[in-house]
Motif scaffolding. Structure first.
Motif, PDB file in Angstrom:
ATOM      1  N   TYR A 193       0.812  -1.219   0.000  1.00  0.00           N
ATOM      2  CA  TYR A 193       0.000   0.000   0.000  1.00  0.00           C
ATOM      3  C   TYR A 193       0.848   1.273   0.000  1.00  0.00           C
ATOM      4  O   TYR A 193       0.362   2.338   0.360  1.00  0.00           O
ATOM      5  CB  TYR A 193      -0.968  -0.018   1.189  1.00  0.00           C
ATOM      6  N   GLN A 194       2.104   1.131  -0.404  1.00  0.00           N
ATOM      7  CA  GLN A 194       3.007   2.275  -0.597  1.00  0.00           C
ATOM      8  C   GLN A 194       3.023   3.193   0.627  1.00  0.00           C
ATOM      9  O   GLN A 194       2.846   4.411   0.537  1.00  0.00           O
ATOM     10  CB  GLN A 194       2.617   3.052  -1.855  1.00  0.00           C
ATOM     11  N   LYS A 195       3.229   2.574   1.777  1.00  0.00           N
ATOM     12  CA  LYS A 195       3.378   3.258   3.059  1.00  0.00           C
ATOM     13  C   LYS A 195       2.115   4.013   3.490  1.00  0.00           C
ATOM     14  O   LYS A 195       2.196   4.971   4.273  1.00  0.00           O
ATOM     15  CB  LYS A 195       4.584   4.200   3.048  1.00  0.00           C
ATOM     16  N   ARG A 196       0.978   3.589   2.986  1.00  0.00           N
ATOM     17  CA  ARG A 196      -0.312   4.143   3.412  1.00  0.00           C
ATOM     18  C   ARG A 196      -1.211   2.978   3.817  1.00  0.00           C
ATOM     19  O   ARG A 196      -2.189   2.654   3.157  1.00  0.00           O
ATOM     20  CB  ARG A 196      -0.959   4.967   2.292  1.00  0.00           C
ATOM     21  N   PRO A 197      -0.878   2.308   4.926  1.00  0.00           N
ATOM     22  CA  PRO A 197      -1.590   1.073   5.295  1.00  0.00           C
ATOM     23  C   PRO A 197      -3.050   1.317   5.655  1.00  0.00           C
ATOM     24  O   PRO A 197      -3.393   2.343   6.253  1.00  0.00           O
ATOM     25  CB  PRO A 197      -0.812   0.570   6.510  1.00  0.00           C
ATOM     26  N   ILE A 198      -3.896   0.355   5.293  1.00  0.00           N
ATOM     27  CA  ILE A 198      -5.296   0.406   5.715  1.00  0.00           C
ATOM     28  C   ILE A 198      -5.538  -0.516   6.908  1.00  0.00           C
ATOM     29  O   ILE A 198      -6.557  -0.398   7.588  1.00  0.00           O
ATOM     30  CB  ILE A 198      -6.256   0.039   4.564  1.00  0.00           C
ATOM     31  N   TYR A 199      -4.595  -1.423   7.175  1.00  0.00           N
ATOM     32  CA  TYR A 199      -4.625  -2.217   8.395  1.00  0.00           C
ATOM     33  C   TYR A 199      -3.532  -1.653   9.301  1.00  0.00           C
ATOM     34  O   TYR A 199      -2.362  -1.622   8.916  1.00  0.00           O
ATOM     35  CB  TYR A 199      -4.394  -3.703   8.112  1.00  0.00           C
ATOM     36  N   LEU A 292     -11.375  10.281  13.531  1.00  0.00           N
ATOM     37  CA  LEU A 292     -10.627  10.241  12.282  1.00  0.00           C
ATOM     38  C   LEU A 292     -11.446  10.909  11.184  1.00  0.00           C
ATOM     39  O   LEU A 292     -12.664  10.777  11.141  1.00  0.00           O
ATOM     40  CB  LEU A 292     -10.325   8.802  11.869  1.00  0.00           C
ATOM     41  N   ASP A 293     -10.748  11.604  10.310  1.00  0.00           N
ATOM     42  CA  ASP A 293     -11.357  12.142   9.098  1.00  0.00           C
ATOM     43  C   ASP A 293     -10.614  11.507   7.928  1.00  0.00           C
ATOM     44  O   ASP A 293      -9.470  11.868   7.641  1.00  0.00           O
ATOM     45  CB  ASP A 293     -11.231  13.665   9.058  1.00  0.00           C
ATOM     46  N   LEU A 294     -11.246  10.537   7.292  1.00  0.00           N
ATOM     47  CA  LEU A 294     -10.576   9.794   6.230  1.00  0.00           C
ATOM     48  C   LEU A 294     -10.163  10.687   5.070  1.00  0.00           C
ATOM     49  O   LEU A 294      -9.251  10.331   4.304  1.00  0.00           O
ATOM     50  CB  LEU A 294     -11.473   8.653   5.737  1.00  0.00           C
ATOM     51  N   ASP A 295     -10.795  11.824   4.926  1.00  0.00           N
ATOM     52  CA  ASP A 295     -10.407  12.760   3.864  1.00  0.00           C
ATOM     53  C   ASP A 295      -9.009  13.336   4.097  1.00  0.00           C
ATOM     54  O   ASP A 295      -8.370  13.826   3.164  1.00  0.00           O
ATOM     55  CB  ASP A 295     -11.412  13.908   3.756  1.00  0.00           C
ATOM     56  N   ASP A 296      -8.539  13.274   5.342  1.00  0.00           N
ATOM     57  CA  ASP A 296      -7.200  13.779   5.658  1.00  0.00           C
ATOM     58  C   ASP A 296      -6.104  12.830   5.193  1.00  0.00           C
ATOM     59  O   ASP A 296      -4.932  13.205   5.156  1.00  0.00           O
ATOM     60  CB  ASP A 296      -7.053  14.011   7.163  1.00  0.00           C
ATOM     61  N   GLY A 297      -6.471  11.587   4.875  1.00  0.00           N
ATOM     62  CA  GLY A 297      -5.486  10.615   4.426  1.00  0.00           C
ATOM     63  C   GLY A 297      -4.873   9.818   5.566  1.00  0.00           C
ATOM     64  O   GLY A 297      -4.996  10.172   6.747  1.00  0.00           O
ATOM     65  N   VAL A 298      -4.198   8.750   5.203  1.00  0.00           N
ATOM     66  CA  VAL A 298      -3.632   7.832   6.190  1.00  0.00           C
ATOM     67  C   VAL A 298      -2.539   8.505   7.028  1.00  0.00           C
ATOM     68  O   VAL A 298      -2.502   8.371   8.252  1.00  0.00           O
ATOM     69  CB  VAL A 298      -3.061   6.577   5.497  1.00  0.00           C
ATOM     70  N   LYS A 299      -1.654   9.230   6.380  1.00  0.00           N
ATOM     71  CA  LYS A 299      -0.498   9.794   7.086  1.00  0.00           C
ATOM     72  C   LYS A 299      -0.915  10.696   8.231  1.00  0.00           C
ATOM     73  O   LYS A 299      -0.402  10.590   9.355  1.00  0.00           O
ATOM     74  CB  LYS A 299       0.385  10.561   6.099  1.00  0.00           C
ATOM     75  N   ASP A 307       3.127   6.881  19.362  1.00  0.00           N
ATOM     76  CA  ASP A 307       3.972   5.695  19.275  1.00  0.00           C
ATOM     77  C   ASP A 307       3.275   4.408  19.741  1.00  0.00           C
ATOM     78  O   ASP A 307       3.931   3.436  20.084  1.00  0.00           O
ATOM     79  CB  ASP A 307       5.256   5.903  20.080  1.00  0.00           C
ATOM     80  N   VAL A 308       1.948   4.400  19.774  1.00  0.00           N
ATOM     81  CA  VAL A 308       1.268   3.139  20.078  1.00  0.00           C
ATOM     82  C   VAL A 308       1.095   2.302  18.821  1.00  0.00           C
ATOM     83  O   VAL A 308       0.713   1.125  18.891  1.00  0.00           O
ATOM     84  CB  VAL A 308      -0.101   3.346  20.763  1.00  0.00           C
ATOM     85  N   LEU A 309       1.333   2.909  17.662  1.00  0.00           N
ATOM     86  CA  LEU A 309       1.282   2.189  16.393  1.00  0.00           C
ATOM     87  C   LEU A 309       2.693   1.856  15.918  1.00  0.00           C
ATOM     88  O   LEU A 309       3.640   2.581  16.207  1.00  0.00           O
ATOM     89  CB  LEU A 309       0.573   3.033  15.320  1.00  0.00           C
ATOM     90  N   ALA A 310       2.807   0.764  15.163  1.00  0.00           N
ATOM     91  CA  ALA A 310       4.096   0.388  14.592  1.00  0.00           C
ATOM     92  C   ALA A 310       4.556   1.463  13.611  1.00  0.00           C
ATOM     93  O   ALA A 310       3.738   2.082  12.925  1.00  0.00           O
ATOM     94  CB  ALA A 310       3.989  -0.958  13.892  1.00  0.00           C
ATOM     95  N   LYS A 311       5.851   1.660  13.545  1.00  0.00           N
ATOM     96  CA  LYS A 311       6.385   2.632  12.595  1.00  0.00           C
ATOM     97  C   LYS A 311       6.205   2.113  11.167  1.00  0.00           C
ATOM     98  O   LYS A 311       6.371   0.928  10.900  1.00  0.00           O
ATOM     99  CB  LYS A 311       7.869   2.882  12.860  1.00  0.00           C
ATOM    100  N   ILE A 312       5.841   3.028  10.257  1.00  0.00           N
ATOM    101  CA  ILE A 312       5.709   2.676   8.843  1.00  0.00           C
ATOM    102  C   ILE A 312       7.078   2.794   8.197  1.00  0.00           C
ATOM    103  O   ILE A 312       7.676   3.872   8.194  1.00  0.00           O
ATOM    104  CB  ILE A 312       4.706   3.608   8.144  1.00  0.00           C
ATOM    105  N   ARG A 313       7.575   1.697   7.689  1.00  0.00           N
ATOM    106  CA  ARG A 313       8.919   1.695   7.082  1.00  0.00           C
ATOM    107  C   ARG A 313       8.822   1.357   5.596  1.00  0.00           C
ATOM    108  O   ARG A 313       7.975   0.659   5.182  1.00  0.00           O
ATOM    109  CB  ARG A 313       9.829   0.682   7.780  1.00  0.00           C
TER     110      ARG A 313
END
Length: 313
Positions: A193-199, A292-299, A307-313
């Motif tokens: 997903y090119q560093k824009r995960p949906i999970y 969340l506002d999905l229009d803002d995008g994943v990032k 830091d409760v989420l895994a880092k996107i690498r």
């Protein structure tokens, strides 16, 4: 009779190869036609390099990729196909896709439970990833159930072995698959997903004290509160129980058993301490009822959770 994933892979590999050869032949025939029309026989040849054919070609391993395909963006391996299968299974477990309808089943909007008959999506949108069967909806167990339902009970073990062999690693098939979910699934997902995960992977840290996936499009404001109560607190209690049992066992252990139990105790103590710190972070965020506002995008949305989420690498 159940179905073998190995047979499905062989058939898919052959279909892709036939499509590749047909497209290459078509392109070379078109080249011949245009060369003849414009009289370019002395300047051009009709041949098309394998690496320039723009459909996928599948090989068993990277070592099987011929020199003629080096540099192509359309090379795939057995592992790539198995990773895609696992990704699709996770999508079904979250309800993004369904075995009962074509195309996307859910990517936001109104939820329609009638779309799901064969595989029922996870009810609370939280799939824990544990190094043991701590929860009924543990992702490894749910994936095994997916393989059982889709391909059959009588071929389950053979199919799990085929999946594990494709992923690579040491141990029994379920151990290898569990290790993949713990260590590699999110990285592969981010790449796809090119560093824009949906999970999204909630991750306590290097000791793997707690991990859980959620589906972005099913996020609700109370998700962190539910995760904290139903999973983080439950996991903490399981660690306490296991450590208590280990302490009792160590009183009567000696030799190799004592070494093994001590090592297991150290691992659980580290995980328990890591999870205690993580619980405090989850508690702080849960109290905020983050929208969340999905229009803002994943990032932008991903950054809201620190830091409760895994880092996107």
């Amino acid at each position: 009779m159940g179905q073998l994933i190995s047979d499905k892979f062989t058939a898919w590999q052959a279909e892709c190869e036939a499509r590749f050869q047909q497209l290459k032949a078509n392109e070379e025939e078109l080249n011949r036609i245009f060369i003849d029309i414009y009289g370019l026989q002395d300047e051009l040849t009709p041949e098309v390099a394998d690496k320039d054919v723009t459909v996928h070609r599948i090989f068993n391993t990277k070592d099987d990729v011929p020199e003629s395909m080096k540099g192509s963006n359309y090379v795939r391996t057995l592992r790539d196909e198995i990773v895609s299968l696992i990704s699709y299974a996770v999508s079904c477990l979250f309800g993004r896709y369904s075995l009962d309808v074509e195309g996307l089943a859910y990517a936001g909007g109104e939820w329609d439970s009638s779309k799901y008959q064969t595989i029922i999506p996870d009810a609370d949108n939280i799939l824990p990833i544990c190094d043991d069967d701590y929860f009924e909806d543990d992702l490894t167990g749910k994936f095994v159930d997916f393989v059982r339902v889709v391909y059959g009970e009588d071929t389950l073990e053979e199919n799990l072995k085929f999946i594990a062999d494709a992923l690579g690693g040491k141990g029994a098939p379920r151990e290898i698959i569990r290790s993949y979910f713990i260590n590699d699934f999110f990285a592969d997902h981010c790449k796809t997903y090119q560093k824009r995960p949906i999970y999204w992977l909630f991750d306590s840290g290097k000791k793997n004290g707690f991990k859980a996936l959620i589906y972005l499009h099913r996020y609700q404001r109370d998700l962190l509160a539910r995760m904290r109560t139903d999973y983080v607190h439950e996991q903490q209690e399981r660690y306490r129980t296991q450590l208590s049992h280990l302490a009792d066992a160590l009183e009567h252990a000696s030799g190799a058993d004592k070494v093994r139990l001590t090592k297991q105790q150290k691992k659980l103590q580290d995980q328990s301490r890591e999870l205690q710190t993580y619980e405090e972070k989850i508690h702080h965020l849960a109290d905020q009822n983050i929208e969340l506002d999905l229009d803002d995008g994943v990032k932008v949305n991903y950054a809201k959770f620190g830091d409760v989420l895994a880092k996107i690498r």
